[in-house]
Each structure stands twice: as C-alpha cells, then as structure tokens.
Design a protein around this motif. Sequence first.
Motif, PDB file in Angstrom:
ATOM      1  N   LEU A  41       0.843  -1.200   0.000  1.00 34.94           N
ATOM      2  CA  LEU A  41       0.000   0.000   0.000  1.00 34.94           C
ATOM      3  C   LEU A  41       0.877   1.249   0.000  1.00 34.94           C
ATOM      4  N   ARG A  42       1.943   1.225   0.806  1.00 39.11           N
ATOM      5  CA  ARG A  42       2.841   2.385   0.841  1.00 39.11           C
ATOM      6  C   ARG A  42       3.459   2.632  -0.530  1.00 39.11           C
ATOM      7  N   ARG A  43       3.896   1.535  -1.194  1.00 39.59           N
ATOM      8  CA  ARG A  43       4.502   1.687  -2.529  1.00 39.59           C
ATOM      9  C   ARG A  43       3.490   2.273  -3.513  1.00 39.59           C
ATOM     10  N   ILE A  44       2.242   1.768  -3.467  1.00 36.51           N
ATOM     11  CA  ILE A  44       1.201   2.264  -4.368  1.00 36.51           C
ATOM     12  C   ILE A  44       0.971   3.749  -4.119  1.00 36.51           C
ATOM     13  N   LEU A  45       0.834   4.122  -2.847  1.00 39.00           N
ATOM     14  CA  LEU A  45       0.559   5.524  -2.516  1.00 39.00           C
ATOM     15  C   LEU A  45       1.699   6.424  -2.979  1.00 39.00           C
TER      16      LEU A  45
ATOM     17  N   GLU B 227      -5.217  -4.755  -4.450  1.00 37.24           N
ATOM     18  CA  GLU B 227      -5.548  -5.174  -5.820  1.00 37.24           C
ATOM     19  C   GLU B 227      -6.496  -4.180  -6.480  1.00 37.24           C
ATOM     20  N   ILE B 228      -7.506  -3.746  -5.708  1.00 39.31           N
ATOM     21  CA  ILE B 228      -8.484  -2.804  -6.265  1.00 39.31           C
ATOM     22  C   ILE B 228      -7.792  -1.490  -6.633  1.00 39.31           C
ATOM     23  N   LEU B 229      -6.917  -1.012  -5.739  1.00 37.95           N
ATOM     24  CA  LEU B 229      -6.218   0.242  -6.040  1.00 37.95           C
ATOM     25  C   LEU B 229      -5.429   0.118  -7.341  1.00 37.95           C
ATOM     26  N   GLU B 232      -8.030  -0.271 -10.390  1.00 35.66           N
ATOM     27  CA  GLU B 232      -8.904   0.887 -10.638  1.00 35.66           C
ATOM     28  C   GLU B 232      -8.125   2.189 -10.564  1.00 35.66           C
ATOM     29  N   ARG B 233      -6.811   2.128 -10.742  1.00 35.45           N
ATOM     30  CA  ARG B 233      -6.000   3.326 -10.482  1.00 35.45           C
ATOM     31  C   ARG B 233      -6.335   4.487 -11.402  1.00 35.45           C
ATOM     32  N   ILE B 242      -6.540   8.453  -2.892  1.00 32.51           N
ATOM     33  CA  ILE B 242      -5.092   8.547  -2.689  1.00 32.51           C
ATOM     34  C   ILE B 242      -4.708   9.964  -2.267  1.00 32.51           C
ATOM     35  N   ALA B 243      -5.328  10.963  -2.905  1.00 33.55           N
ATOM     36  CA  ALA B 243      -5.028  12.346  -2.543  1.00 33.55           C
ATOM     37  C   ALA B 243      -5.407  12.625  -1.093  1.00 33.55           C
TER      38      ALA B 243
END
Lengths: 59, 248
Positions: A41-45, B227-229, B232-233, B242-243
């Motif tokens: 999650l940290r990497r994605i963010l 996975e969803i993030l 659906e990015r 995310i913001a």
Amino acid sequence: MQFDSLAAFIAMGTHGPYVWTCYGVTALIMGLCVLAPRWRLRRILDRERRQQRRQQAAR
Amino acid sequence: MWQWFHKLGSPKWFFDFATRLMPWLAWSTLVLLAVGLVWGLLFAPPDYQQGNSYRIIFIHVPVAYLAQSIYVAMAVAGAVGLVWRMKMADTFIAAIAPVGAALTFLALFTGAVWGKPTWGTWWVWDARLTSMLLLLFLYFGVMALRAAIEDREAAARSVAVLTLIGVVNIPIIKYSVDWWNTLHQPASIKLTSAPAMPPEMFLPLLVMILGFHLLVGWLALARMRNEILERERRTRWVQRWIAQQAGE
C-alpha cells in the motif's frame, strides 16, 4: 498453570525445540503476511502521489 | 440478496466496506490469538501420550483447516467469475492465493516438526501428507499461471478453471485419513459428533481456529484493497482516495 517455572515452560518436557520451532516459524511467516500488504500500500501511494504531482506540474 | 451480490461486485463499494471492517477484524484477531496462545501454551494440560509436543496442534489444525477452506473459497470465486464475469471474484483469487500457499506451507512444516517426536520421522509419503503437498503446488500453480498470462481477462479465466480442477484434491485430503491407512490420525473435531478431546484442550483450539480465521479475513481484505487500487487506479474515486491519504 501447567508449568512451575519459566525454565520448565521453555523446556516443554523434552519437546521445547519442536514446539518453539513451530510457534517461531508461524509467527515469522504470519508476521510477514501482515506486513506485506502494508508495504505494498505504501509503494502504491508513493507511486500514485508522485504521478499526481507530475500531472499538476504539467498543467 | 441480489442487491447485495451486485454491491459486492462493485470495487468502490467493496473498498469502502473493507476499510470499515478491517480495524474490527484486526482487534478481534489480536484478542483471540492472545487468549488462545496463553490458554494453549500455559493452561491446557499436557497430553497423556504425547506430553507437551501436542501443543503444536494449536497452530497446526487452524492453518491446515484454512489451507483447505481458502482453496474451496477460491474455487467458488472461480466459478462465480466464470459464470457471472464478476471482476471482484478474480480480485479475491489474486489476493488470497499467496496467503493460502503460506498456510499450506505452515501446515506441512508444523506437521513435520510434530511428526518427529510423535512418529519418529519428519515425513512419510502417506495419503494425507502427499495430498497436502499437492495442495501447496496447486497454490503455486494458480500464482504462476496468473503471472504468466499478460491479458487480465484471459488470466482470470485460466486461473478460475485451474481452481475448479484443483478442488478435486480437497475431498481427497479430507477423507485420506479414512480411505487409506495413514500415520496421520483421523479428525479429532467433527461437526457431526462431540470432539475426541477434553474441553481443556478443545476450547483453546477453538479460540485459535477462530483467531486464525479472522486473521485471514483481515489479510484477504488488506490484499484485495491493494488489488483494487492497482486495477482501478485510473478511476477518479481511487485518485481522490489517494489524494486524501496525505501524511500516511
């Protein structure tokens, strides 16, 4: 309480090495399982936020 | 019911649902595992035959149960994905397969370490152990197949078919101890009869089983959220979410 002392608890009769190996390896693997999605999650963010900043700069 | 099914298929709805549920799961997991560990390790009596080595049961049985039920859940998701083309079904399989593999490995590992003082050997090629090893390879197969196919929809279909083929192994694991002569003892806990162990051992085991289930629930939600993030990015709601996560 089934054990008289900490030493007896660790010794587990003669089975200490077997019992503690199982509990140790399980704790290690389940710990990694819990940490892995948090790291991802940290990497994605980080990645998405960098991109958002780039897009704002381009505007 | 159908409305709920449709909601479940919506990534955004599921994401919000998971986000709300996860703290509850995390705390109840911690409480149950803490109670189960202290109870099982310190207060449950030693086994009259096996002494203290049987305390491995408080890990071995929960992880072995979950290794199998996760696979069944994957196969159900595979069927749902094939029939209704539900994307969330594939999201679930992608998220849970590595967890299933980890639990299957732990079931095999704790079984081997328990086998040494109990049977005098780490490993025998008997039906229960061999079919569990096959389960581990099925999990690896699901993970490898997904990684090998570039196109997401084609990968989802192939993986779904593989989960359905592999589910044949589950009844083999379950009944292996009845069908064949194995070193592995038959089930001590059955839904249809009283457990073949005293409550001082059975209750902490039940607590550990529940705790591990909730832990796997948390892991599934956390991994599905990621996975969803990823999937659906490009959508506006993910970018907005995310913001909003500033300072994390």
